[in-house]
Design a protein around this motif. Structure first.
Motif, mmCIF file in Angstrom:
data_model
loop_
_atom_site.group_PDB
_atom_site.id
_atom_site.type_symbol
_atom_site.label_atom_id
_atom_site.label_comp_id
_atom_site.label_asym_id
_atom_site.label_seq_id
_atom_site.Cartn_x
_atom_site.Cartn_y
_atom_site.Cartn_z
ATOM 1 N N MET A 1 0.807 -5.909 11.529
ATOM 2 C CA MET A 1 0.043 -4.662 12.438
ATOM 3 C C MET A 1 -0.375 -5.752 13.508
ATOM 4 O O MET A 1 -0.810 -6.903 13.337
ATOM 5 C CB MET A 1 -1.221 -4.096 11.592
ATOM 6 N N VAL A 2 -0.566 -4.920 14.820
ATOM 7 C CA VAL A 2 -1.009 -5.451 15.910
ATOM 8 C C VAL A 2 -2.011 -4.761 16.412
ATOM 9 O O VAL A 2 -2.061 -3.351 16.383
ATOM 10 C CB VAL A 2 0.261 -5.720 16.922
ATOM 11 N N ASP A 3 -3.270 -5.307 16.724
ATOM 12 C CA ASP A 3 -4.339 -4.793 17.335
ATOM 13 C C ASP A 3 -4.831 -3.573 16.225
ATOM 14 O O ASP A 3 -5.326 -2.433 17.034
ATOM 15 C CB ASP A 3 -4.273 -4.257 18.799
ATOM 16 N N GLU A 4 -4.792 -3.758 15.108
ATOM 17 C CA GLU A 4 -5.173 -2.541 13.981
ATOM 18 C C GLU A 4 -6.261 -3.417 13.341
ATOM 19 O O GLU A 4 -6.223 -4.372 12.709
ATOM 20 C CB GLU A 4 -3.996 -2.091 13.330
ATOM 21 N N LYS A 5 -7.395 -2.828 13.267
ATOM 22 C CA LYS A 5 -8.418 -3.307 12.302
ATOM 23 C C LYS A 5 -8.423 -2.665 10.846
ATOM 24 O O LYS A 5 -7.913 -1.781 10.809
ATOM 25 C CB LYS A 5 -9.865 -3.042 12.813
ATOM 26 N N PRO A 6 -8.860 -3.373 9.847
ATOM 27 C CA PRO A 6 -8.706 -2.719 8.417
ATOM 28 C C PRO A 6 -9.487 -1.349 8.491
ATOM 29 O O PRO A 6 -10.622 -1.288 9.136
ATOM 30 C CB PRO A 6 -9.490 -3.651 7.576
ATOM 31 N N ASP A 7 -8.803 -0.499 7.945
ATOM 32 C CA ASP A 7 -9.380 0.977 7.742
ATOM 33 C C ASP A 7 -9.363 1.480 6.484
ATOM 34 O O ASP A 7 -8.312 1.681 5.674
ATOM 35 C CB ASP A 7 -8.480 1.800 8.721
ATOM 36 N N PRO A 8 -10.624 1.385 5.659
ATOM 37 C CA PRO A 8 -10.868 1.888 4.343
ATOM 38 C C PRO A 8 -10.413 3.347 4.111
ATOM 39 O O PRO A 8 -9.972 3.761 2.949
ATOM 40 C CB PRO A 8 -12.248 1.868 4.073
ATOM 41 N N THR A 9 -9.965 4.233 5.105
ATOM 42 C CA THR A 9 -9.841 5.541 5.082
ATOM 43 C C THR A 9 -8.196 5.588 5.097
ATOM 44 O O THR A 9 -7.642 6.837 4.864
ATOM 45 C CB THR A 9 -10.462 6.656 6.164
ATOM 46 N N VAL A 10 -7.379 4.685 5.397
ATOM 47 C CA VAL A 10 -5.919 4.744 5.671
ATOM 48 C C VAL A 10 -5.282 5.352 4.392
ATOM 49 O O VAL A 10 -4.305 6.098 4.541
ATOM 50 C CB VAL A 10 -5.381 3.506 5.924
ATOM 51 N N LYS A 11 -5.745 4.993 3.189
ATOM 52 C CA LYS A 11 -4.921 5.562 2.032
ATOM 53 C C LYS A 11 -4.957 6.824 1.920
ATOM 54 O O LYS A 11 -4.256 7.708 1.402
ATOM 55 C CB LYS A 11 -5.581 4.787 0.778
ATOM 56 N N GLU A 12 -6.077 7.502 2.072
ATOM 57 C CA GLU A 12 -6.477 9.016 2.128
ATOM 58 C C GLU A 12 -5.862 9.570 3.252
ATOM 59 O O GLU A 12 -5.107 10.685 2.591
ATOM 60 C CB GLU A 12 -7.944 9.262 2.033
ATOM 61 N N ARG A 13 -5.572 9.010 4.410
ATOM 62 C CA ARG A 13 -4.878 9.700 5.432
ATOM 63 C C ARG A 13 -3.344 9.685 4.968
ATOM 64 O O ARG A 13 -2.523 10.705 5.212
ATOM 65 C CB ARG A 13 -5.229 9.189 6.613
ATOM 66 N N ALA B 1 0.786 -1.385 -0.030
ATOM 67 C CA ALA B 1 0.041 0.193 -0.120
ATOM 68 C C ALA B 1 0.939 1.383 -0.156
ATOM 69 O O ALA B 1 0.724 2.330 -0.828
ATOM 70 C CB ALA B 1 -0.899 -0.003 1.386
ATOM 71 N N ILE B 2 1.895 1.395 0.953
ATOM 72 C CA ILE B 2 2.611 2.572 1.053
ATOM 73 C C ILE B 2 3.203 2.860 -0.177
ATOM 74 O O ILE B 2 3.901 3.762 -0.817
ATOM 75 C CB ILE B 2 3.789 2.574 2.040
ATOM 76 N N ILE C 1 3.557 6.052 -2.678
ATOM 77 C CA ILE C 1 4.476 6.891 -2.888
ATOM 78 C C ILE C 1 4.667 6.719 -4.353
ATOM 79 O O ILE C 1 5.113 7.749 -4.973
ATOM 80 C CB ILE C 1 5.541 6.273 -2.137
ATOM 81 N N GLY C 2 4.628 5.589 -5.076
ATOM 82 C CA GLY C 2 4.810 5.669 -6.611
ATOM 83 C C GLY C 2 3.973 6.560 -7.240
ATOM 84 O O GLY C 2 4.188 7.459 -8.177
ATOM 85 N N GLN C 3 2.651 6.246 -7.032
ATOM 86 C CA GLN C 3 1.473 6.983 -7.843
ATOM 87 C C GLN C 3 1.638 8.483 -7.288
ATOM 88 O O GLN C 3 1.382 9.355 -8.204
ATOM 89 C CB GLN C 3 0.177 6.346 -7.571
ATOM 90 N N LYS D 1 -2.114 9.856 1.949
ATOM 91 C CA LYS D 1 -1.741 10.754 1.164
ATOM 92 C C LYS D 1 -1.767 12.277 1.712
ATOM 93 O O LYS D 1 -0.980 13.085 1.301
ATOM 94 C CB LYS D 1 -2.831 10.898 -0.113
ATOM 95 N N ALA D 2 -2.632 12.523 2.484
ATOM 96 C CA ALA D 2 -2.905 13.899 3.356
ATOM 97 C C ALA D 2 -1.786 14.185 3.867
ATOM 98 O O ALA D 2 -1.437 14.969 4.362
ATOM 99 C CB ALA D 2 -4.191 13.944 4.092
ATOM 100 N N GLU D 3 -1.096 12.874 4.526
ATOM 101 C CA GLU D 3 0.318 13.216 5.465
ATOM 102 C C GLU D 3 1.648 13.321 4.800
ATOM 103 O O GLU D 3 2.527 13.241 5.517
ATOM 104 C CB GLU D 3 0.284 12.125 6.382
ATOM 105 N N LEU D 4 1.477 13.087 3.440
ATOM 106 C CA LEU D 4 2.831 12.750 2.690
ATOM 107 C C LEU D 4 3.810 14.231 3.070
ATOM 108 O O LEU D 4 4.990 13.773 2.999
ATOM 109 C CB LEU D 4 2.469 12.839 1.112
ATOM 110 N N SER D 5 3.355 15.324 2.952
ATOM 111 C CA SER D 5 4.264 16.453 3.074
ATOM 112 C C SER D 5 4.966 16.481 4.426
ATOM 113 O O SER D 5 5.982 16.902 4.794
ATOM 114 C CB SER D 5 3.701 17.916 2.966
ATOM 115 N N GLY D 6 4.193 15.916 5.547
ATOM 116 C CA GLY D 6 4.809 15.871 6.854
ATOM 117 C C GLY D 6 5.740 14.702 6.791
ATOM 118 O O GLY D 6 6.880 14.589 7.364
#
Length: 491
Positions: free
Chosen positions: A350-362, A237-238, A242-244, A364-369
């Motif tokens: 991942m440990v104790d992390e449930k699938p999150d459909p919004t993770v890709k958008e987040r 996913a990352i 990063i590629g796109q 992307k939004a955090e790429l500059s940071g």
């Protein structure tokens, strides 16, 4: 009040000699918006106007009426032909690359991004462009002969632009194949990225590599191998984000099938215009040993042959960096190519992390940071812009030892140490083929290991037509088992 766009004003204010494109673009804008041509000419400083070339003056002094080409275009008038060809093909550029002329389509004049036109019939594409626009502006079809004349004139006389760089960063003023919109911003938090980084064996080295490759500052040849056995770590996913997002058309992907296909001689041509090559879901642990892979991972250090279908082959450099994502660790030998160029990063699930459909958008939004963090990592780990310092060297050493354990198993199966005996090299080669070590590099690695680890000695017998033997080893058949081996078998 000036009605011409700011971008066009800037082009006219800094107009360079022989740049007819800027004048044509301004003239087309004035005609479209109903703006007097004198208003555009007022944007050109007097000193610059006085130094215009004859072709530029012909455009500047002809007024807006020449923005529509006359159907009676005179082939004997070079200024008329130059103006018409430049006008109708203003959306194309040419550059000399590796001794060949390459035609590019302008994707964005504002971003100065181009796309190479490859493996296509350039003349037909340009003739179609001219004919289509001619019909749109004059309402009558353009004879094919006249279209071909204009194409030939443009190809022979258009001003070449500098070879576009693969990756352009925000704010750079150069032609490029892709201009990213992301830049380091320390004010942007990146908690989603941080959770992924926390699961890596060396997140600082990972981030440093990403920043160095993205900015083009990194001049080394380390390949990134990201290993996660679970398959649910998020590495694919990352890599995709990063590629796109950061590289866009300046990145490409390979597969094991493409490396081993019947048309692999064309493989290099797919990565000539890439800054990043991603090998997702790599299942071939031996890929680092293949010659095709070594060529792709040369990182601009060695010239390679580029061949396109139906085109003459030429020599160039591949500047792309390689990122491998795999559920498996690589097979690593003591070959310096691997140990010096491999940046090995493992990532835990991942440990104790449930699938999150919004993770890709987040993400992307955090790429500059993330890039701001990566910039700090690069300054810390790669001060020479060549080698990224890493905490995973011991992991690579362990992988090397693991690889040679396979040699130990093969040796114990077929031979034993015996100072009074020797084995012909041809016999060793036959046994190795049975064990799956069939290539010459694999044979060379084994006999190097045989000499360095088992004390075998290379001998050549001239009285037997130069046959090669390895002294200090003997066949394993018929030897007595040691007490330890007997106990192991009984247990």
């Amino acid at each position: 009040m000036v009605q011409i766009t700011k971008h066009t004003q800037e082009r006219l204010h800094t107009l360079k000699r022989d740049d007819t494109d800027s004048l044509l673009i301004a003239k087309r804008e004035c005609a479209r918006k109903g703006i007097p041509w004198d208003e555009a000419l007022d944007c050109i400083p007097k000193a610059i106007y006085d130094s215009l070339s004859p072709a530029q003056l012909a455009i500047a002094e002809s007024g807006l009426e020449s923005s529509v080409i006359s159907p009676e275009l005179n082939s004997d008038n070079p200024i008329s032909m130059h103006y018409a060809a430049s006008y109708f093909l203003s959306n194309f550029k040419q550059s000399e690359v590796n001794g060949q002329l390459v035609t590019y389509e302008v994707i964005s004049e504002q971003d100065k991004t181009l796309q190479p036109i490859l493996e296509k019939e350039i003349d037909k594409i340009l003739a179609c462009e001219i004919s289509t626009r001619w019909l749109q502006e004059l309402g009558v079809p353009l004879p094919p002969r006249k279209a071909n004349e204009l194409v030939k004139y443009w190809l022979n006389h258009t001003e070449l632009v500098a070879e576009p760089v693969i990756m352009g960063l925000p704010g750079d003023d150069n032609w490029c194949l892709h201009r990213s919109k992301y830049f380091p911003d320390p004010n942007v938090e990146f908690p989603t990225w941080q959770r992924i980084l926390d699961r890596m064996s060396d997140p600082v080295a990972f981030a440093a590599w990403q920043y160095g490759v993205y900015t083009g500052n990194y001049q080394g040849r380390q390949m990134l191998w990201m290993h996660g056995e679970n398959g649910e770590e998020g590495k694919s996913a990352i890599a995709r984000i990063i590629g796109q997002e950061l590289y866009g058309p300046a990145h490409n992907a390979i597969s094991n099938a493409s490396i081993n296909s019947n048309e692999k001689r064309f493989l290099n041509s797919h990565f000539e215009h890439a800054a990043l090559v991603i090998y997702p879901d790599a299942s071939n642990r031996k890929c680092l040993s293949s010659e095709e892979f070594k060529t792709l991972a040369s990182a601009g250090s060695d010239p390679v042959l580029i061949e396109r279908k139906g085109k003459q082959a030429y020599t160039a450099y591949l500047n792309a960096r390689m990122w491998i994502c795999s559920n498996f660790s690589p097979e690593v030998t003591s070959d310096n190519f691997m140990t010096s160029r491999l940046l090995y990063i493992s990532i835990s699930p991942m440990v104790d992390e449930k699938p999150d459909p919004t993770v890709k958008e987040r993400l992307k939004a955090e790429l500059s940071g993330f890039l701001a963090y990566a910039e700090q990592c690069y300054e810390e780990r790669c001060p020479d812009n060549y080698r990224i310092q890493t905490d995973t060297d011991n992991d690579i050493k362990a992988l090397t030892e693991q690889y040679f354990e396979h040699f130990d198993i093969i040796f114990s199966k077929h031979w034993q140490v015996d100072e009074q005996s020797e084995v012909a090299a041809s016999i060793i080669k036959e046994k190795l083929k049975v064990e799956g070590l069939q290539s010459k590099p694999q044979y060379d690695q084994f006999v190097d290991w045989l000499v360095n680890r088992k004390g075998a000695r290379w001998k050549k017998r001239s009285e037997e037509n130069g046959r090669i033997f390895y002294a200090g080893i003997a066949p394993a058949e018929g030897r007595r088992l040691s007490l330890d081996e007997v106990m192991t078998m009984e247990s």
